[in-house]
Scaffold this motif. Structure first.
Motif, mmCIF file in Angstrom:
data_model
loop_
_atom_site.group_PDB
_atom_site.id
_atom_site.type_symbol
_atom_site.label_atom_id
_atom_site.label_comp_id
_atom_site.label_asym_id
_atom_site.label_seq_id
_atom_site.Cartn_x
_atom_site.Cartn_y
_atom_site.Cartn_z
ATOM 1 N N LEU A 118 0.822 -1.215 0.000
ATOM 2 C CA LEU A 118 0.000 0.000 0.000
ATOM 3 C C LEU A 118 0.854 1.262 0.000
ATOM 4 N N ALA A 119 1.819 1.311 0.909
ATOM 5 C CA ALA A 119 2.589 2.537 1.099
ATOM 6 C C ALA A 119 3.824 2.604 0.223
ATOM 7 N N GLY A 120 4.334 1.449 -0.196
ATOM 8 C CA GLY A 120 5.588 1.458 -0.933
ATOM 9 C C GLY A 120 5.451 1.870 -2.367
ATOM 10 N N ASN A 121 4.271 1.642 -2.970
ATOM 11 C CA ASN A 121 4.042 2.031 -4.374
ATOM 12 C C ASN A 121 2.814 2.929 -4.428
ATOM 13 N N LYS A 122 3.040 4.191 -4.141
ATOM 14 C CA LYS A 122 1.919 5.130 -4.012
ATOM 15 C C LYS A 122 1.188 5.325 -5.337
ATOM 16 N N LEU A 123 1.945 5.313 -6.453
ATOM 17 C CA LEU A 123 1.301 5.503 -7.752
ATOM 18 C C LEU A 123 0.348 4.362 -8.054
ATOM 19 N N ARG A 124 0.797 3.133 -7.779
ATOM 20 C CA ARG A 124 -0.068 1.984 -8.018
ATOM 21 C C ARG A 124 -1.288 2.017 -7.105
ATOM 22 N N THR A 125 -1.073 2.356 -5.837
ATOM 23 C CA THR A 125 -2.191 2.464 -4.906
ATOM 24 C C THR A 125 -3.207 3.498 -5.387
ATOM 25 N N LEU A 126 -2.701 4.629 -5.847
ATOM 26 C CA LEU A 126 -3.593 5.669 -6.363
ATOM 27 C C LEU A 126 -4.387 5.159 -7.547
ATOM 28 N N LEU A 127 -3.727 4.414 -8.445
ATOM 29 C CA LEU A 127 -4.401 3.899 -9.630
ATOM 30 C C LEU A 127 -5.519 2.931 -9.263
ATOM 31 N N VAL A 128 -5.236 2.018 -8.326
ATOM 32 C CA VAL A 128 -6.262 1.056 -7.911
ATOM 33 C C VAL A 128 -7.419 1.765 -7.216
ATOM 34 N N VAL A 129 -7.087 2.688 -6.317
ATOM 35 C CA VAL A 129 -8.135 3.417 -5.602
ATOM 36 C C VAL A 129 -9.016 4.192 -6.573
ATOM 37 N N LEU A 130 -8.406 4.832 -7.568
ATOM 38 C CA LEU A 130 -9.189 5.564 -8.572
ATOM 39 C C LEU A 130 -10.061 4.609 -9.378
ATOM 40 N N SER A 131 -9.512 3.427 -9.713
ATOM 41 C CA SER A 131 -10.283 2.450 -10.478
ATOM 42 C C SER A 131 -11.562 2.067 -9.742
ATOM 43 N N ILE A 132 -11.446 1.840 -8.434
ATOM 44 C CA ILE A 132 -12.632 1.474 -7.641
ATOM 45 C C ILE A 132 -13.511 2.699 -7.397
ATOM 46 N N ALA A 133 -12.867 3.846 -7.130
ATOM 47 C CA ALA A 133 -13.612 5.051 -6.751
ATOM 48 C C ALA A 133 -14.529 5.532 -7.866
ATOM 49 N N MET A 164 -17.170 -0.790 -15.864
ATOM 50 C CA MET A 164 -15.852 -0.392 -16.370
ATOM 51 C C MET A 164 -14.830 -0.334 -15.243
ATOM 52 N N SER A 165 -15.253 0.099 -14.064
ATOM 53 C CA SER A 165 -14.307 0.117 -12.942
ATOM 54 C C SER A 165 -13.918 -1.298 -12.542
ATOM 55 N N ILE A 166 -14.822 -2.265 -12.712
ATOM 56 C CA ILE A 166 -14.494 -3.666 -12.429
ATOM 57 C C ILE A 166 -13.408 -4.155 -13.389
ATOM 58 N N PHE A 167 -13.561 -3.803 -14.660
ATOM 59 C CA PHE A 167 -12.544 -4.200 -15.632
ATOM 60 C C PHE A 167 -11.186 -3.584 -15.289
ATOM 61 N N LEU A 168 -11.208 -2.310 -14.871
ATOM 62 C CA LEU A 168 -9.966 -1.650 -14.469
ATOM 63 C C LEU A 168 -9.328 -2.380 -13.289
#
Length: 810
Positions: free
Chosen positions: A18-33, A279-283
């Protein structure tokens, strides 16, 4: 730090991911959000619409039935109150006149006189600002009319009475009338005066409208038949009072006048929410697959140390759940704010009070389910597959796979690329890499293609709406229409109008109103249809080009022939070509034979009878109420000036003008209503485009991670940063262009279906389908732009990798 050390190793890994790859975390959170936001906005908007519209409507004690009649005395109201089933009844007087706006134009206005503003019981008008109740010579403006008139409290407005006299009224305040269709949709302004002011407007101190509320025991759910039965008894009572009823309106219990249109908009919003969620599920599936692809060796090491599959499964599912909770924290308040903004905008357009921001518990629970349970379900299969890898497979993974041609598509693509000797090698590599992960490509294309389909379909709906409007205007082939308050000799009207410079032709039409009866019995008058507009075109009329559904149009020599439009058929299904029709106009019962049915387009219920025969039957031979005019100039401003000149010249010739309609202004107002719908559809398309861009960004980021060692090999053999970045930019462009092509093909049937549904929902008739090639071109530009933007960050990350970093990649 102490609490972190107390965690077991696998939960430390979750925290590190979660904390070590902030860009990836942001991408996943945006995908769900994105999905949570869309669902929350739609659900909150729906509940807020229902709450706010119901509160505004119920607070006004809306009428169950409204009857419009010739002027009558107030004593009739008492007799209607005594009818069985009537709980309360009020009367008022409506003066249909013209008002001079701040823009220098005469517009229609409905001035309503209420006997007692303090003791209102039905269809209550509520004060907003200024004086209450209105004084003698004052007027209170309904708030939806302010923009139309361009005035503020304290100023004066100039009105023209039915007798042609001008009167000045002081605007002393603003009121809210939930029972009126907003000025934007009705095309008229609303004002409220006291009974004393009626005399200043050349009107008698009488009433011409009855609003009544039925007793609770009459109501049967949403059924209108029991309410109509009570209203018909009031209808009979008015007729017995020696007055003629011209209008009869029954309101569905508990339903706002604009409820149908708002429900249609909510349906479109619901479609938006469902599409965004999928679409967020696909992401999410793509992104979770990326994490597992990057961490194949880590999974192998954990298994080598004794980790079981179920432990790894729980660890990654926990990671997904945390992503979902973070997305919920972001999306829930944003969804509530967006719903408040949407509700506030629609409340302003449809004229009801908005209750402000709200996040109901049921919506929050729904969002929580979408944020946590849906991602867990979507991520389960990729995690299950990833956690099933063996230790040997994990340790032998080098991040380079699927290079050799494995299927027919791969072999065909390799053969095609081998013949393209002129292409630079980075471009050839990009084209090959595009189809390397077909499952991931399919999911990415699905999101982008869906966004493109919706975007292009919106432009097609827009084209169809405007084409329908143009078709409606072609129906009436004139530039202006002047309607008079009373009938005049046709020769007098034509001579007066033709004297105005700029008039090319003038065609005099009879124009009145009536009601269609079921049969000739006296009792049938109580069962008559709602008011229909009756047109009497002259012989050989050229200012109309009707679209016939069945039968024929009027021809010279017709006498008792009648053409009705499809809007009339909805209320009178017994009418068919060859069937008899009885039309009551004033005190006259006219018998016709239906000879044709014409398409009603953006119009009310209209019937057409031969003008010469109609005026004779009404004992007003060679007289008419209106004239249709074509201008020499096609310039809009000149036509507008011509309208003013016609108004002034008619008055100089003692012709009392009721209104002057300029065709292009009517078109402009209708386009404004269409634009509300188009704006909603474009919001849907833009949001889906953002989701598609996020999906492409995620895909390209995954590709960079998977090809880390390939990037190292390219670096080792001398590839520059520009060439490495070009590989990923061109690959993103390929994906964008493929999605554009697929979307352009699929948009045709989807746009046709959307056109059909929008026509039924908003126009109550299917629209003619017009596919927008302009929308295809615009989406091509948008798709290329989104592809470039989505590839920039992954490409930049790829160019930053050194050979040493790549060799150390795990």
């Amino acid at each position: 730090m102490i609490s972190y050390r107390l965690l077991s190793p696998r939960w430390r890994k979750v925290w590190a991911d979660l904390a070590g790859n902030k860009l990836r975390t942001l991408l996943v959170v945006l995908s769900i959000a994105v999905g949570v936001f869309a669902v929350g906005m739609v659900a909150s908007s729906y509940l807020m619409f229902q709450r706010d519209m119901a509160n505004s409507w119920s607070s006004a004690s809306p009428a169950s039935v409204s009857l419009y009649a010739d002027p009558f005395d107030e004593e009739l109201i008492d007799s209607i109150r005594s009818l069985r089933g009537v709980k309360e009844a009020d009367g008022r007087f409506n003066a249909d006149l013209r008002v001079f706006t701040a823009g220098g134009e005469w517009r229609q206005m409905w001035l309503t006189a209420i006997p007692d503003y303090i003791k209102q019981e039905v269809s209550v008008v509520r004060p907003q600002t200024g004086a209450w109740p209105p004084g003698d010579g004052d007027v209170l403006l309904e708030r939806s009319s302010l923009a139309e008139l361009g005035v503020t409290p304290g100023e004066r407005i100039l009105v023209e009475t039915a007798a042609g006299n001008k009167r000045s009224l002081k605007v002393s305040g603003i009121v809210y009338d939930a029972g009126q269709i907003p000025s934007l949709f009705s095309g008229r302004s609303y004002g409220y005066i006291n009974m004393d002011t009626l005399e200043k407007l050349d009107e008698d101190r009488q009433l011409n409208q009855v609003n009544l509320v039925v007793e609770p025991w009459v109501l049967q759910g949403k059924a209108t038949a029991p309410i109509e039965a009570v209203g018909r008894r009031a209808f009979t009572k008015l007729e017995q009072g020696d007055t003629t009823v011209s209008g009869f309106q029954v309101n569905k219990p508990g339903e706002h006048l604009m409820q149908g249109t708002v429900n249609a908009l909510l349906l479109l919003l619901a479609v938006l929410g469902v599409l965004s969620l999928f679409m967020s599920i696909f992401l999410l599936i793509n992104t979770i697959s990326a994490i597992l692809t990057q961490q194949v060796r880590q999974v192998g090491i954990m298994k080598a140390l004794g980790a079981r599959r179920d432990q790894i499964l729980r660890m990654y599912l926990t990671l997904v759940a945390v992503y979902g909770l973070l997305a919920l924290a972001v999306a829930a308040p944003l969804g509530a704010l967006a719903a408040s903004a949407v509700t506030g905008f629609i409340a302003g357009v449809f004229n009801f009070d908005s209750g402000g921001v709200a996040l109901p518990l049921k919506v929050l629970l729904l969002e929580a389910a979408v944020a946590v349970l849906v991602p867990l379900a979507a991520a389960f299969w990729p995690i299950w597959q990833g956690s099933g890898i063996t230790v040997r497979e994990a340790i032998n993974d080098y991040g380079i796979s699927s290079v050799a041609a494995q299927g027919r598509v791969d072999r065909w693509l390799d053969a095609a690329l081998a013949r393209m000797q002129a292409l630079p090698r980075p471009v050839v590599l990009s084209l090959r890499n595009t189809f390397r992960r077909k499952g991931r490509l399919a999911l990415t294309l699905l999101t982008l293609t869906t966004a493109g389909i919706v975007f292009m379909s919106v432009f097609s709906v827009r084209a169809s709406l405007y084409a329908t409007l143009e078709q409606a205007l072609q129906y009436y082939r004139y530039d202006l229409m002047v309607v008079f308050t009373e009938s005049y000799r046709t020769n007098r009207i034509e001579q007066a109008v033709m004297q105005v410079p700029g008039v090319k032709t003038a065609e005099v039409w009879e124009l009145t109103s009536g009601r269609i009866l079921r049969d000739a019995r006296k009792e049938a008058e109580n069962e008559a249809s709602t008011e229909v507009t009756v047109y009497g075109p002259p012989r050989g009329a050229e200012t109309i080009q009707p679209t016939m559904v069945t039968g024929r149009w009027l021809v010279p020599g017709d006498e008792s022939a009648l053409v009705v439009n499809t809007e009339v058929i909805k209320d009178n299904p017994q009418l068919a070509v060859g069937a008899p029709a009885i039309l009551k106009v004033g005190d006259h019962k006219l018998r016709f034979t239906v000879v044709g049915i014409t398409q009603g387009i953006l119009s009310g219920p209209y019937v057409y009878a031969p003008g010469e025969w109609l005026t004779k039957a009404l004992q007003a031979s060679d007289r008419a109420h209106s004239v249709r005019i074509t201008a020499w100039s096609g310039d809009r401003q000149e036509q507008k000036l011509l309208g003013r000149a016609l108004d002034q010249h008619s008055k100089k010739n003692s012709l009392k003008v009721k209104r002057v309609d300029v065709t292009w202004e009517n078109k402009q107002r209708t386009e404004g209503r269409f634009n509300i719908l188009i704006a909603f559809l474009l919001v849907m398309a833009v949001l889906l485009a953002v989701v598609g861009a996020l999906g492409l960004t995620g895909t390209m980021s995954i590709n960079v991670l998977e090809r880390t060692r390939e990037i190292g090999v390219m670096r080792a053999i001398g590839a520059s940063s520009r060439e490495i970045g070009q590989v990923f930019v061109v690959e993103a462009l390929c994906i964008g262009l493929i999605s554009w092509l697929a979307g352009a093909v699929l948009a045709v049937p989807v746009a046709a279906l959307l056109d059909y549904q929008v026509g039924l929902l908003f126009l109550h008739n299917p629209m003619e389908f017009y596919f927008s090639f302009a929308g295809v071109g615009i989406w091509l530009g948008v798709s290329v732009t989104l592809s470039l933007l989505a590839s920039l960050l992954p490409a930049w990350n790829a160019t930053r990798m050194s050979v040493r970093e790549v060799l150390n990649y795990e």
